[in-house]
Motif scaffolding. Structure first.
Motif, PDB file in Angstrom:
ATOM      1  N   UNK A   1      29.620  10.599   0.845  1.00  0.00           N
ATOM      2  CA  UNK A   1      28.497  11.097   1.630  1.00  0.00           C
ATOM      3  C   UNK A   1      28.054  10.058   2.648  1.00  0.00           C
ATOM      4  N   UNK A   2      27.693  10.518   3.830  1.00  0.00           N
ATOM      5  CA  UNK A   2      27.199   9.610   4.862  1.00  0.00           C
ATOM      6  C   UNK A   2      26.110   8.712   4.280  1.00  0.00           C
ATOM      7  N   UNK A   3      26.208   7.431   4.618  1.00  0.00           N
ATOM      8  CA  UNK A   3      25.259   6.451   4.095  1.00  0.00           C
ATOM      9  C   UNK A   3      25.831   5.615   2.969  1.00  0.00           C
ATOM     10  N   UNK A   4      26.861   6.106   2.303  1.00  0.00           N
ATOM     11  CA  UNK A   4      27.490   5.360   1.210  1.00  0.00           C
ATOM     12  C   UNK A   4      28.225   4.161   1.788  1.00  0.00           C
ATOM     13  N   UNK A   5      28.193   2.969   1.165  1.00  0.00           N
ATOM     14  CA  UNK A   5      27.672   2.661  -0.165  1.00  0.00           C
ATOM     15  C   UNK A   5      26.196   2.272  -0.196  1.00  0.00           C
ATOM     16  N   UNK A   6      25.466   2.584   0.859  1.00  0.00           N
ATOM     17  CA  UNK A   6      24.026   2.373   0.840  1.00  0.00           C
ATOM     18  C   UNK A   6      23.336   3.572   0.215  1.00  0.00           C
ATOM     19  N   UNK A   7      22.459   4.202   0.965  1.00  0.00           N
ATOM     20  CA  UNK A   7      21.749   5.390   0.472  1.00  0.00           C
ATOM     21  C   UNK A   7      22.470   6.634   0.986  1.00  0.00           C
ATOM     22  N   UNK A   8      23.173   7.344   0.111  1.00  0.00           N
ATOM     23  CA  UNK A   8      23.977   8.475   0.581  1.00  0.00           C
ATOM     24  C   UNK A   8      23.133   9.723   0.832  1.00  0.00           C
ATOM     25  N   UNK A   9      23.592  10.532   1.774  1.00  0.00           N
ATOM     26  CA  UNK A   9      22.946  11.824   2.027  1.00  0.00           C
ATOM     27  C   UNK A   9      23.283  12.780   0.887  1.00  0.00           C
ATOM     28  N   UNK A  10      22.303  13.485   0.381  1.00  0.00           N
ATOM     29  CA  UNK A  10      22.519  14.426  -0.714  1.00  0.00           C
ATOM     30  C   UNK A  10      22.067  15.824  -0.306  1.00  0.00           C
ATOM     31  N   UNK A  11      22.629  16.816  -0.977  1.00  0.00           N
ATOM     32  CA  UNK A  11      22.214  18.192  -0.744  1.00  0.00           C
ATOM     33  C   UNK A  11      23.045  18.960   0.244  1.00  0.00           C
ATOM     34  N   UNK A  12      23.954  18.296   0.958  1.00  0.00           N
ATOM     35  CA  UNK A  12      24.799  18.986   1.920  1.00  0.00           C
ATOM     36  C   UNK A  12      25.751  19.953   1.238  1.00  0.00           C
ATOM     37  N   UNK A  13      25.917  21.150   1.812  1.00  0.00           N
ATOM     38  CA  UNK A  13      26.772  22.167   1.203  1.00  0.00           C
ATOM     39  C   UNK A  13      28.244  21.833   1.414  1.00  0.00           C
ATOM     40  N   UNK A  14      29.037  22.107   0.381  1.00  0.00           N
ATOM     41  CA  UNK A  14      30.475  21.851   0.399  1.00  0.00           C
ATOM     42  C   UNK A  14      31.198  23.168   0.191  1.00  0.00           C
ATOM     43  N   UNK A  15      32.180  23.431   1.034  1.00  0.00           N
ATOM     44  CA  UNK A  15      32.987  24.651   0.932  1.00  0.00           C
ATOM     45  C   UNK A  15      34.441  24.256   0.690  1.00  0.00           C
ATOM     46  N   UNK A  16      34.967  24.594  -0.488  1.00  0.00           N
ATOM     47  CA  UNK A  16      36.349  24.270  -0.853  1.00  0.00           C
ATOM     48  C   UNK A  16      37.269  25.484  -0.759  1.00  0.00           C
ATOM     49  N   UNK A  17      36.801  26.556  -0.159  1.00  0.00           N
ATOM     50  CA  UNK A  17      37.607  27.783  -0.111  1.00  0.00           C
ATOM     51  C   UNK A  17      38.867  27.624   0.733  1.00  0.00           C
ATOM     52  N   UNK A  18      38.887  26.619   1.603  1.00  0.00           N
ATOM     53  CA  UNK A  18      40.066  26.411   2.438  1.00  0.00           C
ATOM     54  C   UNK A  18      41.200  25.695   1.744  1.00  0.00           C
ATOM     55  N   UNK A  19      40.953  25.191   0.533  1.00  0.00           N
ATOM     56  CA  UNK A  19      42.005  24.502  -0.217  1.00  0.00           C
ATOM     57  C   UNK A  19      42.956  25.545  -0.796  1.00  0.00           C
ATOM     58  N   UNK A  20      44.252  25.407  -0.508  1.00  0.00           N
ATOM     59  CA  UNK A  20      45.233  26.395  -0.955  1.00  0.00           C
ATOM     60  C   UNK A  20      45.590  26.261  -2.416  1.00  0.00           C
ATOM     61  N   UNK A  21      46.586  27.013  -2.831  1.00  0.00           N
ATOM     62  CA  UNK A  21      46.988  27.049  -4.231  1.00  0.00           C
ATOM     63  C   UNK A  21      48.155  26.153  -4.563  1.00  0.00           C
ATOM     64  N   UNK A  22      48.309  25.039  -3.858  1.00  0.00           N
ATOM     65  CA  UNK A  22      49.412  24.103  -4.093  1.00  0.00           C
ATOM     66  C   UNK A  22      49.175  23.368  -5.418  1.00  0.00           C
ATOM     67  N   UNK A  23      50.118  23.480  -6.359  1.00  0.00           N
ATOM     68  CA  UNK A  23      49.982  22.806  -7.657  1.00  0.00           C
ATOM     69  C   UNK A  23      49.999  21.295  -7.522  1.00  0.00           C
ATOM     70  N   UNK A  24      50.482  20.791  -6.405  1.00  0.00           N
ATOM     71  CA  UNK A  24      50.569  19.350  -6.198  1.00  0.00           C
ATOM     72  C   UNK A  24      49.315  18.776  -5.551  1.00  0.00           C
ATOM     73  N   UNK A  25      48.297  19.599  -5.359  1.00  0.00           N
ATOM     74  CA  UNK A  25      47.040  19.140  -4.767  1.00  0.00           C
ATOM     75  C   UNK A  25      45.876  19.582  -5.656  1.00  0.00           C
ATOM     76  N   UNK A  26      45.040  18.630  -6.059  1.00  0.00           N
ATOM     77  CA  UNK A  26      43.854  18.924  -6.871  1.00  0.00           C
ATOM     78  C   UNK A  26      42.658  18.193  -6.261  1.00  0.00           C
ATOM     79  N   UNK A  27      41.542  18.900  -6.128  1.00  0.00           N
ATOM     80  CA  UNK A  27      40.301  18.270  -5.673  1.00  0.00           C
ATOM     81  C   UNK A  27      39.434  18.011  -6.894  1.00  0.00           C
ATOM     82  N   UNK A  28      39.292  16.744  -7.239  1.00  0.00           N
ATOM     83  CA  UNK A  28      38.460  16.374  -8.383  1.00  0.00           C
ATOM     84  C   UNK A  28      37.030  16.150  -7.908  1.00  0.00           C
ATOM     85  N   UNK A  29      36.087  16.701  -8.648  1.00  0.00           N
ATOM     86  CA  UNK A  29      34.665  16.535  -8.338  1.00  0.00           C
ATOM     87  C   UNK A  29      34.173  15.216  -8.930  1.00  0.00           C
TER      88      UNK A  29
END
Length: 432
Positions: free
Chosen positions: A340-368
């Motif tokens: 998040x913008x501001x890291x490693x200082x004070x990061x911005x929080x609350x911004x919406x994240x959309x992961x719908x564009x990530x495809x179904x490739x088994x070789x790619x995983x987005x870890x939260x």
């Protein structure tokens, strides 16, 4: 428990490392039910997230008893340093993670430096200080750059590489002045080591040791390793700098003496030893120990693991590592941390994240890592928020996959380094 029996697992933690562990646990056949406390939205897709305070050891033990938990996996360092593993073992619950006494290898940098001196583990020359005036006086005669470390846990931010005497004095004053809380009550000042860093992981049940693949992370926030240190902006595995000869030397001179020394002291280490190394002209030197998986190194390790991680964690917790053989993919893996913008200082929080564009490739995983749900939306809730992780046939291939996926994440407040894996790719090109 029989070799073919399934088990109920409780995972403590809610970051990117824990999502990677949850993902690996859920992929195997041996984990029948997976719970996470507190977990995160990504973990919640593959596990049951429960409201448990890890600092309330009695509540965790009661949950394990009531739910029939066969194995507790403690992800972060703080519960380990606080003795959660001890109290769970006292309740006859199998735990992956070291005792409070053994967790001092991460909980106190001074403890680790003294331990290294006692058991001949190669590391930088150092001095410990509990008095600010004495520490400042010592700085007058040191060779720059110099490394200033808050002794205790400081969320990855308690290490300062000072290029000037003024910066060194400021770092010492910050530590004793409370910048890192209780972690800075004591300070370690150590010589700066020249070389290339690498991360080395080994599982141990207190006696047997199983080495895991090497990895390399990127601590600085900016491209070209510029800017302040962070918890890690990306990683890849394996680390080409770690040749077979260096791996053998690390096991012989660093890992094995540590396991023996902890046993000799009557505080055997059970869990994962994460050695932060500097590869110098004199061979590998220990920078620091962590007593849990690295973050984001865990993400790339789990992407390469072929064996069922549940077996490995249970054998580590209960003994029997000598009979364990872990299988790994030959292909490399790489992860890009989106912060998040501001890291490693004070990061911005609350911004919406959309992961719908990530495809179904088994070789790619987005870890939260630092995510949350708000009114049905996925939002940023931390500094390091996502770890976009991929595996591929070469470092160039896997880097391209990871960055392609990162570009498909829609998040206005996010940023990431654009050069993760550059050392490995440079070596790859030289070897072609």
């Amino acid at each position: 428990m029989g070799l073919d029996a399934t088990m109920n697992v409780l995972l403590i933690g809610g970051g990117g490392r824990e999502h990677a562990l949850a993902w690996a646990l859920a992929r195997g056949d041996r984990c029948s039910k997976l719970f996470a406390a507190p977990g995160n939205p990504g973990i919640g897709e593959i596990a049951t997230c429960v409201s448990l305070n890890p600092s309330d050891h009695a509540a965790v033990a009661a949950f394990c008893s009531d739910t029939g938990i066969d194995l507790v996996v403690i992800g972060p360092e703080a519960p380990l340093v606080a003795g959660l593993a001890d109290d769970l073992r006292a309740a006859d619950i199998a735990v992956f993670g070291p005792s409070k006494a053994a967790a001092a290898l991460e909980g106190s940098k001074g403890f680790t430096k003294d331990f290294c001196a006692e058991f001949g583990v190669p590391t930088a020359a150092y001095r410990r200080f509990s008095d600010q005036t004495a520490a400042l006086d010592y700085l007058a005669d040191v060779t720059l750059p110099i490394v200033i470390k808050a002794d205790g846990l400081a969320a990855g931010k308690g290490v300062i590489i000072a290029e000037t005497l003024e910066a060194a004095r400021s770092a010492v004053e910050d530590c004793f002045g409370g910048r890192f809380g209780e972690a800075g009550a004591e300070v370690v000042i150590e010589a700066f080591l020249e070389g290339e860093e690498a991360s080395f992981f080994a599982l141990t049940d207190g006696t047997s040791i199983v080495a895991m693949p090497t990895a390399q992370d990127h601590k600085r926030v900016g491209d070209g390793d510029t800017g302040p240190n962070t918890g890690g902006m990306g990683a890849y595995s394996p680390a080409p700098v770690m040749t077979e000869a260096l791996i053998d030397e690390t096991m012989e001179r660093i890992i094995a003496p540590t396991v023996r020394g902890m046993a000799v002291r009557g505080t055997p280490f059970q869990g994962v030893l994460y050695a932060g190394l500097m590869i110098t002209d004199a061979g590998p030197q220990l920078i620091e120990y962590n007593v849990r998986f690295g973050d984001p190194e865990c993400q790339v390790l789990m992407m390469r693991l072929q064996s069922d991680i549940t077996d490995a964690l249970y054998a580590t917790a209960t003994g029997g590592l000598d009979a364990l053989e872990l299988k790994w993919r030959d292909e490399p893996a790489l992860t890009v941390v989106m912060a998040a913008e501001g890291y490693p200082g004070t990061p911005a929080k609350g911004g919406e994240i959309d992961l719908s564009g990530i495809g179904g490739d088994d070789d790619v995983v987005v870890f939260h890592a630092g995510t949350a749900e708000s009114d049905g939306r996925l939002v940023a809730n931390g500094g390091r928020v996502l770890a976009v992780t991929a595996r591929g046939h070469s470092f160039s291939d896997v880097q391209a996959k990871a960055y392609s996926a990162a570009a498909d994440v829609r998040w206005d407040d996010g940023f990431y380094r654009r050069d993760i894996g550059y050392r490995a790719i440079e070596r790859e090109r030289r070897d072609d």
